[in-house]
Design a protein around this motif. Structure first.
Motif, short mmCIF file in Angstrom:
data_model
loop_
_atom_site.label_atom_id
_atom_site.label_comp_id
_atom_site.label_asym_id
_atom_site.label_seq_id
_atom_site.Cartn_x
_atom_site.Cartn_y
_atom_site.Cartn_z
N ASP A 83 -24.35 -52.40 -118.96
CA ASP A 83 -23.42 -52.75 -117.89
C ASP A 83 -24.21 -53.23 -116.67
O ASP A 83 -24.77 -52.43 -115.93
CB ASP A 83 -22.55 -51.55 -117.51
CG ASP A 83 -21.45 -51.91 -116.51
OD1 ASP A 83 -21.43 -53.07 -116.05
OD2 ASP A 83 -20.61 -51.04 -116.21
N LEU A 84 -24.24 -54.56 -116.50
CA LEU A 84 -24.86 -55.16 -115.33
C LEU A 84 -23.82 -55.94 -114.52
O LEU A 84 -24.13 -56.93 -113.86
CB LEU A 84 -26.00 -56.10 -115.74
CG LEU A 84 -27.24 -55.45 -116.36
CD1 LEU A 84 -28.28 -56.51 -116.68
CD2 LEU A 84 -27.83 -54.39 -115.43
N SER A 103 -21.29 -58.49 -113.34
CA SER A 103 -20.97 -59.87 -113.67
C SER A 103 -22.06 -60.54 -114.51
O SER A 103 -21.82 -61.56 -115.16
CB SER A 103 -20.75 -60.68 -112.39
OG SER A 103 -21.91 -60.66 -111.58
N THR A 104 -23.28 -60.00 -114.51
CA THR A 104 -24.36 -60.59 -115.31
C THR A 104 -24.13 -60.39 -116.80
O THR A 104 -24.26 -61.31 -117.60
CB THR A 104 -25.72 -59.98 -114.91
OG1 THR A 104 -25.96 -60.24 -113.53
CG2 THR A 104 -26.85 -60.58 -115.74
N TYR A 105 -23.76 -59.17 -117.17
CA TYR A 105 -23.48 -58.85 -118.58
C TYR A 105 -22.81 -57.50 -118.63
O TYR A 105 -23.23 -56.56 -117.94
CB TYR A 105 -24.77 -58.81 -119.40
CG TYR A 105 -24.54 -58.49 -120.87
CD1 TYR A 105 -24.09 -59.47 -121.75
CD2 TYR A 105 -24.77 -57.22 -121.37
CE1 TYR A 105 -23.87 -59.19 -123.09
CE2 TYR A 105 -24.55 -56.92 -122.71
CZ TYR A 105 -24.10 -57.91 -123.56
OH TYR A 105 -23.88 -57.63 -124.89
N LYS A 106 -21.77 -57.40 -119.43
CA LYS A 106 -21.08 -56.11 -119.54
C LYS A 106 -20.55 -55.92 -120.95
O LYS A 106 -19.69 -56.66 -121.41
CB LYS A 106 -19.94 -56.00 -118.54
CG LYS A 106 -19.29 -54.60 -118.51
CD LYS A 106 -18.33 -54.45 -117.35
CE LYS A 106 -17.79 -53.03 -117.29
NZ LYS A 106 -16.91 -52.81 -116.11
N ASN A 143 -37.10 -66.39 -121.91
CA ASN A 143 -36.21 -65.42 -121.29
C ASN A 143 -36.75 -64.01 -121.33
O ASN A 143 -36.44 -63.20 -120.45
CB ASN A 143 -34.83 -65.50 -121.95
CG ASN A 143 -34.05 -66.71 -121.49
OD1 ASN A 143 -33.47 -66.71 -120.42
ND2 ASN A 143 -34.06 -67.76 -122.30
N LYS A 158 -34.18 -61.07 -117.48
CA LYS A 158 -32.92 -61.25 -116.76
C LYS A 158 -32.01 -60.03 -116.84
O LYS A 158 -31.25 -59.73 -115.92
CB LYS A 158 -32.20 -62.48 -117.32
CG LYS A 158 -30.83 -62.75 -116.76
CD LYS A 158 -30.21 -63.97 -117.42
CE LYS A 158 -28.80 -64.24 -116.92
NZ LYS A 158 -28.19 -65.41 -117.61
N PHE A 159 -32.08 -59.29 -117.95
CA PHE A 159 -31.15 -58.19 -118.17
C PHE A 159 -31.77 -56.82 -117.87
O PHE A 159 -31.34 -55.80 -118.44
CB PHE A 159 -30.60 -58.26 -119.60
CG PHE A 159 -29.89 -59.57 -119.88
CD1 PHE A 159 -28.63 -59.80 -119.38
CD2 PHE A 159 -30.52 -60.57 -120.60
CE1 PHE A 159 -27.98 -61.01 -119.62
CE2 PHE A 159 -29.88 -61.78 -120.85
CZ PHE A 159 -28.61 -62.00 -120.35
N LYS A 160 -32.78 -56.81 -117.01
CA LYS A 160 -33.39 -55.58 -116.48
C LYS A 160 -34.11 -54.77 -117.54
O LYS A 160 -35.32 -54.60 -117.48
CB LYS A 160 -32.34 -54.71 -115.77
CG LYS A 160 -31.51 -55.44 -114.73
CD LYS A 160 -32.35 -56.09 -113.64
CE LYS A 160 -31.48 -56.79 -112.61
NZ LYS A 160 -32.27 -57.53 -111.61
N LEU A 169 -24.45 -65.39 -124.82
CA LEU A 169 -25.03 -65.45 -123.49
C LEU A 169 -26.55 -65.64 -123.59
O LEU A 169 -27.18 -66.20 -122.71
CB LEU A 169 -24.70 -64.19 -122.69
CG LEU A 169 -24.95 -64.23 -121.19
CD1 LEU A 169 -24.16 -65.36 -120.53
CD2 LEU A 169 -24.57 -62.90 -120.55
N SER A 170 -27.13 -65.18 -124.68
CA SER A 170 -28.53 -65.49 -125.02
C SER A 170 -28.49 -66.31 -126.31
O SER A 170 -28.29 -67.50 -126.29
CB SER A 170 -29.35 -64.21 -125.21
OG SER A 170 -29.55 -63.54 -123.99
#
Length: 673
Positions: free
Chosen positions: A23-24, A26-29, A330, A335-337, A346-347
């Motif tokens: 859970d990030l 708006s970046t990714y959930k 990537n 990007k996804f911490k 998305l990837s």
């Protein structure tokens, strides 16, 4: 030797980290209250396994275990009646408050249902109110209760059985206790979870009075631990329990590793199996699940998830190099911490071992280590799209700026995407309905006085579709049977990744989908919608509604802003407008109404309803009394870089993978690490 992007660290580039649940915002959930792991061979789990840590858990071959993270939650229900619990679980599964149910030994079996985790105590309190309302019939006046993350601990036991004895004693005294694993073969009993320090302190005092023989102390929130449960969520028909491990400890990361190098199955990901290790942690209050595995094994799945394994080897090799470049680029950006990639589009599409086939493995192995780099050695992102519609996009048409790697080039092979598809007739029925029927269900037989072809239906139950493709989830406009006739307005290809039609959309529908996606609110109602600017490939870079520009962040955003269009390579047809070529080459436009005047052989008359206009090439369309908007376009995706269908076309024409890559990416070199 390859150089990672400037943002990269010195991590091992032979492996990649792929987030599945995270859970990030708006970046990714992608969230779930717990993950279910099934092991083919014996597996182990522990902390710091990559740096010599001792395993905490041994998971048997063919076993099932569930994992979650401790956080704010709601105790929804407690009951000894399984039917009541099963009904509550089913009801909650249909809401945003997803349940987990545990079996607890209190001398007899009692079931406890929890929802969560939630990011804060306040959110848990709100959820408790929702759950109380959802389960009002089962709770019978009782209320769901918020639970926190603060515990009181007692004892240090060398066996789970010893800790279980104390837990049962405390449970008999109405304390909500659980056995915690605090290290390899180390156990304690925790009671909680309190929502505040004051509540935790009061609980400590109460426990000291109940069991003065133990040293009760607040749990260190930074120390890793596993709360041990018996989970009965998976089968609501019968309470078959599996071990459930709830991770606690700030920053704790639990690694699950198969000892036999066999794939591990994740039930919540469509029961797919994956190579490599899994890492469970808590990010932003939610469970995060990351799959870490060798890059080349990751590509076995990714390439198969992106293109058909039956395609020519050179097309598969080109996809492998592009996907490898994308992954390494990537991974360096992180990007996804907690991961460089996710397992969705998305990837890159990553579906584990189920997609691995010999032709894909062969293509990946044949190009092992090969990536695209710029003149200064930087890895190229290797962006690709499904189908470019005959011409790739220029970067200015997608991002609004120029990138010399992504210039527009022809992509003739894209058309092969519709080679095996049928054509469809756009038809006008006698009741005024217009739609599409597939050509193989009809026969042409004659023309109208105006020169339009007529068709007769030859098979039973022929459905008239809104668009020229089969959509099982969309109600057909009409059903035709043998002998039924219609007027042919046009013949079009079946909508595919190459050519497509979307709509018609009303003004109200477009205003709704545009909301929040333009810097200035779109006008309402939309009376006129037109393309006013295009980029080098012909893709749309500006659209105006009623003369007002629909300003989006990037040109490619028009895809989502206009209802989820496949690409920005499109034209707009307004169903209520027509253009007439007048004397002297002057064109005039109009909007059909019931009062529209028509000059016929017998004099002037009014349209009275739908108006059919015909072009010089004998195709026609209906001009509707109410104006709607149809999008007619080509391509699927942003169109940048390698076109997957175009690469297939080039491979079919004899190009090797190096030539394919050099065609779609400019100013790059193919190198091997």
């Amino acid at each position: 030797m390859l150089h990672l992007p400037a943002a990269a660290d010195d991590s091992d580039t032979s492996r990649v980290r792929v987030a599945m649940y995270l859970d990030l915002g708006s970046t990714y959930k992608s969230t779930t209250p717990a993950v279910t792991i099934k092991t083919a061979a014996a597996a182990e789990a522990g902390f710091d396994l990559n740096s010599g840590g001792v395993p905490w858990l041994q998971l048997g071959a063919g076993g099932t275990a569930r994992f979650s993270v401790n956080g704010y939650k709601v105790k929804a229900l407690e009951s000894a009646d399984w039917a009541t619990v099963a009904a509550a679980v089913k009801k909650l599964q249909g809401t945003a408050d997803k349940p987990v149910a545990y079996a607890v030994d209190l001398g007899g079996t009692v079931y406890r249902v929890y929802t969560g985790p939630y990011v804060s105590a306040a959110e848990a309190q709100k959820a408790a109110d929702r759950v109380t309302q959802t389960l009002s019939a089962s709770l019978k006046g009782a209320k769901a209760e918020a639970r926190g993350t603060l515990y009181i601990s007692a004892g240090s036991f060398a066996s789970q059985a010893e800790a279980e004895n104390l837990r049962q004693t405390l449970s008999a005294q109405h304390a909500e206790a659980v056995v915690a694993m605090t290290g390899p073969q180390q156990y304690a009993v925790w009671v909680g979870g309190a929502l505040s320090a004051a509540e935790q302190s009061a609980l400590q005092t109460e426990l000291a009075g109940l069991q003065p023989g133990y040293s009760w102390a607040p749990v260190n929130e930074n120390a890793p631990a596993l709360l041990l449960h018996r989970d009965v969520t998976l089968n609501v028909d019968a309470p078959a329990g599996v071990d459930h491990y709830e991770l606690t400890g700030e920053g704790a990361k639990l690694t699950i590793r198969d000892q036999g190098n066999s794939p591990i199955q994740v039930v919540e990901r469509s029961a797919r199996s994956y190579r490599g290790d899994f890492e469970v942690s808590k990010v932003n209050g939610q469970l995060a699940l990351v799959n870490e595995l060798p890059l080349e094994q990751y590509l076995y799945s990714v390439v198969a998830g992106e293109v058909p394994s039956s395609w020519p080897q050179e097309a598969l090799k080109a996809q492998a190099v592009a996907a490898r470049s994308y992954a390494l680029y990537n991974a360096g950006l992180n990007k996804f911490k907690v991961a460089g990639l996710v397992d969705t589009t998305l990837s890159q599409v990553y579906n584990g071992t189920e997609k691995e086939v010999s032709s894909i493995v062969q293509a990946v192995d044949a190009t092992a280590g090969e990536v695209l780099v710029t003149a200064n050695g930087q890895i190229v992102e290797g962006i690709f799209a499904s189908n470019s519609g005959g011409v790739t996009a220029d970067s200015s048409e997608v991002w609004g700026n120029v990138n010399p790697i992504y210039s527009s080039v022809p992509s003739d092979g894209d058309e092969s995407a519709q080679a095996s598809l049928k054509s469809w007739y756009q038809v006008l029925l006698s009741n005024g309905i217009t739609g599409y029927v597939r050509e193989d269900n009809t026969a042409l037989n004659g023309t109208t006085p105006a020169g339009l072809q007529k068709l007769t239906v030859t098979t039973s139950n022929v459905l008239v579709r809104k668009l020229p493709l089969i959509q099982s989830d969309v109600e057909p406009l009409a059903k035709l049977n043998p002998g039924d006739q219609a007027i042919v307005l046009d013949k079009v290809p079946e909508s595919s990744s190459y050519a497509w039609i979307r709509g018609p959309y009303s003004s109200e529908e477009l205003v709704k989908t545009l909301k929040g996606k333009t810097s200035t609110e779109a006008p309402s109602p939309i009376l006129n919608l037109e393309v006013t600017q295009r980029g080098p490939s012909g893709r749309v870079t500006q659209v105006k509604a009623n003369g007002q520009p629909l300003d989006v962040k990037y040109p490619d955003t028009y895809r989502s802003a206009l209802g989820g269009l496949p690409s920005t390579l499109f034209d707009i047809v307004q169903t209520g407008r027509y253009t007439v070529q007048g004397a002297g080459g002057v064109a005039g436009t109009g909007t059909a109404t019931s009062a529209t005047t028509i000059q016929s052989a017998s004099g002037k008359t009014t349209a009275g309803g739908k108006l059919v206009v015909m072009s010089g090439d004998k195709t026609a369309r209906v001009v509707e009394p109410t104006n709607q908007f149809v999008f007619v376009g080509r391509g699927n995706g942003h169109g940048l870089g390698l076109s997957q269908w175009g690469a297939k076309g080039l491979a079919d024409s004899g190009y090797d993978y190096r030539q394919i890559l050099q065609h779609y990416y400019q100013n790059v070199t193919l190198v091997k690490e």
